[in-house]
Motif scaffolding. Structure first.
Motif, mmCIF file in Angstrom:
data_model
loop_
_atom_site.group_PDB
_atom_site.id
_atom_site.type_symbol
_atom_site.label_atom_id
_atom_site.label_comp_id
_atom_site.label_asym_id
_atom_site.label_seq_id
_atom_site.Cartn_x
_atom_site.Cartn_y
_atom_site.Cartn_z
ATOM 1 N N GLY A 31 0.808 -1.151 -0.008
ATOM 2 C CA GLY A 31 -0.046 0.002 0.004
ATOM 3 C C GLY A 31 0.730 1.179 -0.157
ATOM 4 O O GLY A 31 0.426 2.175 -0.421
ATOM 5 N N ASN A 32 1.859 1.135 0.295
ATOM 6 C CA ASN A 32 2.790 2.460 0.803
ATOM 7 C C ASN A 32 3.698 2.681 -0.581
ATOM 8 O O ASN A 32 4.469 3.867 -0.445
ATOM 9 C CB ASN A 32 3.531 2.174 2.019
ATOM 10 C CG ASN A 32 3.039 2.740 3.202
ATOM 11 O OD1 ASN A 32 2.531 3.911 3.401
ATOM 12 N ND2 ASN A 32 2.954 1.844 4.170
ATOM 13 N N PHE A 88 2.629 3.695 -3.304
ATOM 14 C CA PHE A 88 1.948 4.807 -3.817
ATOM 15 C C PHE A 88 2.867 6.063 -3.237
ATOM 16 O O PHE A 88 2.447 7.207 -3.972
ATOM 17 C CB PHE A 88 0.537 5.093 -3.309
ATOM 18 C CG PHE A 88 -0.430 4.131 -4.268
ATOM 19 C CD1 PHE A 88 -0.584 4.468 -5.315
ATOM 20 C CD2 PHE A 88 -0.871 3.023 -3.470
ATOM 21 C CE1 PHE A 88 -1.458 3.555 -6.239
ATOM 22 C CE2 PHE A 88 -1.739 2.110 -4.163
ATOM 23 C CZ PHE A 88 -2.042 2.344 -5.501
ATOM 24 N N SER A 147 -3.117 2.381 1.226
ATOM 25 C CA SER A 147 -2.852 3.450 0.024
ATOM 26 C C SER A 147 -3.504 4.642 0.379
ATOM 27 O O SER A 147 -3.171 5.584 -0.411
ATOM 28 C CB SER A 147 -3.215 2.624 -1.033
ATOM 29 O OG SER A 147 -4.826 2.429 -1.355
ATOM 30 N N ALA A 179 -8.383 0.907 -4.886
ATOM 31 C CA ALA A 179 -7.097 1.449 -5.103
ATOM 32 C C ALA A 179 -6.307 1.189 -6.445
ATOM 33 O O ALA A 179 -5.308 1.954 -6.783
ATOM 34 C CB ALA A 179 -6.384 1.228 -3.884
#
Length: 530
Positions: free
Chosen positions: A84-85, A87, A235, A458
């Motif tokens: 998720g990170n 991004f 995210s 996402a």
């Protein structure tokens, strides 16, 4: 707002005073324009401190803890956290547009959606999201402050919550008014304090953690569906930062693009991943339904106040950065309001939402709903912004950014009504696709239900928006890569090349300058159509 001196945004690091103005010369502020090249300084590595300190807050810990509450195993939660990170790479890419234009994201997005389209989509929705995150941060700070008062034996009544909320709001939004220099100084001052305090907290949490914990037996969804729901929640952190250019615009145009993107992404990623891991480990040892109280049980009594103070300071730093950008977005949305008043409005709205969140039946449920739903529309906006920057190779024409008239000097594809068909259609397509795939307690899309609760918002939203924008710009013959390079080094008003040539009507714009007294002067200048 009328021309004159106002307590607005202490943006530029050097002083400049406007010449005398004739009586009755009134100019309305319609947006924040570029920082003159002569007033830009610094190095890209300074961005690391800005993004690192502002994300050393309690929110990433909450997100990490929520992954365990969803029913993931420890290692599944870690994998989702890292995924998720990623991004943050997009946030770093957006920051590259700052030095080349000297403008904030609120201005740059005019070339994506048009002047009027940007007021609703880029700036309007961006501002609403910023206010929502301000409310979340205020809620966390109030909970930490109340716990700190309980440590002192004062207790935590409804009145104390209200007092803490007001005090934190005043401090947060006061710092935001003073602008980038104040934020940079604050970042330098608190980074070491926060890092040391939260590192010690991480050690105490790790000692009590049970890495082998597997909560899949209690999960309401299957393993893959649960992981995808968690991915969307995580995210939402980086995807909420539409303002990458806001802080990089103070760097000279010669700043390395790779360094700007790298230091921005590294600061946000490192803080978010580190604190997210702390949250995951805490979730293996305690019930994160009441995270503020339960986490203190993992620490010795003498460290409780230190940890709570670190939570308050870190969350406050995050909110300062958020409220700074939200003021720019509100002005970019066409609201004729002074920056100080914009910040005050944010404080009132954010405080009201925070009060609701604090009395809600489940704080974490309300938090997850806000975060997941923000991904639905913020993901497509950021994807379009990033793709446009790549397609035009970070070249922005001065006329595209400076002209505020809907039918004035506009980029290819933006109609006379001030709306870019390619940007708006791609955004609507991406948002609709994300809505079909999102899974929250407020709304579950049909695709998510068909997939057993899996949340693909996402991924699908940004992907559809990017593909749609690429197709529409090609169809419309928008030669983004051949945009006028004059904006690679923005000139000051009145400098050579900024006045209209014979037969080219000048374009009136509004510039913001920092006076010797620390006030921003707004004055009319003339700039060619670019």
């Amino acid at each position: 707002m009328s021309s004159g001196t106002t307590r607005a945004d202490a943006d530029s690091p050097s002083a400049a005073t406007a010449p005398p103005r004739s009586r009755g010369n009134r100019v309305e502020e319609r947006g924040i324009e570029s920082v003159p090249e002569a007033e830009r300084r610094g190095r890209p590595r300074e961005l690391f401190l800005v993004w690192f300190s502002s994300n050393m807050s309690y929110l990433p810990i909450l997100l990490g803890g929520s992954l365990m509450m969803l029913g993931l195993s420890t290692w599944q939660a870690v994998a989702v956290l890292l995924a998720g990170n990623t991004f943050w790479a997009l946030v770093g890419l957006l920051a590259v547009s700052g030095p080349s234009t000297g403008s904030p994201s609120a201005v740059i997005m005019r070339v994506l959606f048009g002047v009027r389209g940007n007021r609703v989509i880029g700036c309007g929705l961006g501002w609403l999201t910023a206010v929502g995150f301000e409310a979340i941060n205020l809620s966390i700070t109030v909970l930490a402050g109340q716990a700190l008062l309980s440590e002192a034996g004062i207790g935590g009544s409804a009145v104390s919550r209200g007092v803490i909320l007001v005090l934190v709001s005043v401090v947060t939004f006061t710092i935001s008014v003073y602008g980038y220099d104040a934020i940079l100084r604050m970042s330098r001052a608190i980074t070491l304090l926060l890092t040391l305090s939260l590192l010690v907290a991480a050690v105490f949490v790790a000692v009590h953690a049970h890495p082998g914990t597997d909560g899949s037996a209690d999960a309401a969804l299957g393993p893959l569906a649960t992981a995808l729901v968690g991915f969307t929640v995580v995210s939402s952190g980086p995807l909420s930062w539409l303002s990458g250019a806001d802080y990089a615009r103070y760097l000279p145009p010669t700043a390395s693009r790779r360094s700007v993107a790298g230091w921005t992404a590294a600061g946000g990623w490192l803080a978010s991943v580190f604190l997210g891991l702390v949250g995951v480990l805490a979730g293996t040892a305690v019930d994160m339904t009441d995270p503020m109280t339960s986490m203190t049980t993992l620490m010795p009594a003498w460290f409780h106040p230190v940890f709570l103070a670190a939570v308050i300071v870190g969350t406050l730093a995050n909110n300062v950065l958020t409220s700074y950008s939200s003021g720019l977005l509100l002005q970019g949305a066409g609201v004729r309001i002074r920056r100080a008043r914009a910040v005050l409005l944010d404080g009132v709205l954010g405080g009201g939402i925070a009060l609701y969140a604090l009395v809600a039946a489940s704080f974490l449920t309300a938090l997850n709903n806000i975060l997941a739903l923000s991904v639905v529309y913020m993901g497509p906006i950021i994807a379009i912004y990033a793709l446009d920057l790549v397609l035009r190779r970070n070249r922005y024409g001065a006329g595209e950014l400076a002209d505020l008239r809907p039918g004035g000097s506009r980029p290819t594809g933006v109609g006379a009504a001030g709306v870019s068909a390619a940007g708006v259609i791609a955004f609507l397509a991406g948002t609709l696709a994300a809505l079909l795939c999102v899974n929250t307690t407020l709304w579950t899309g049909p695709v998510s239900r068909w997939l057993g609760g899996a949340d693909l918002a996402a991924v699908v939203g940004p992907l559809v928006a990017a593909l749609g924008y690429a197709a529409l710009t090609r169809t419309g013959n928008a030669r983004l890569g051949r945009t006028d390079r004059s904006s690679d080094a923005p000139r000051e008003p009145g400098a050579a090349g900024t006045t209209g040539s014979a037969g080219t009507p000048p374009v009136p714009v509004v510039d913001l300058r920092l006076s010797a007294g620390g006030l921003v002067v707004i004055r009319r200048t003339r700039r060619s159509r670019g």
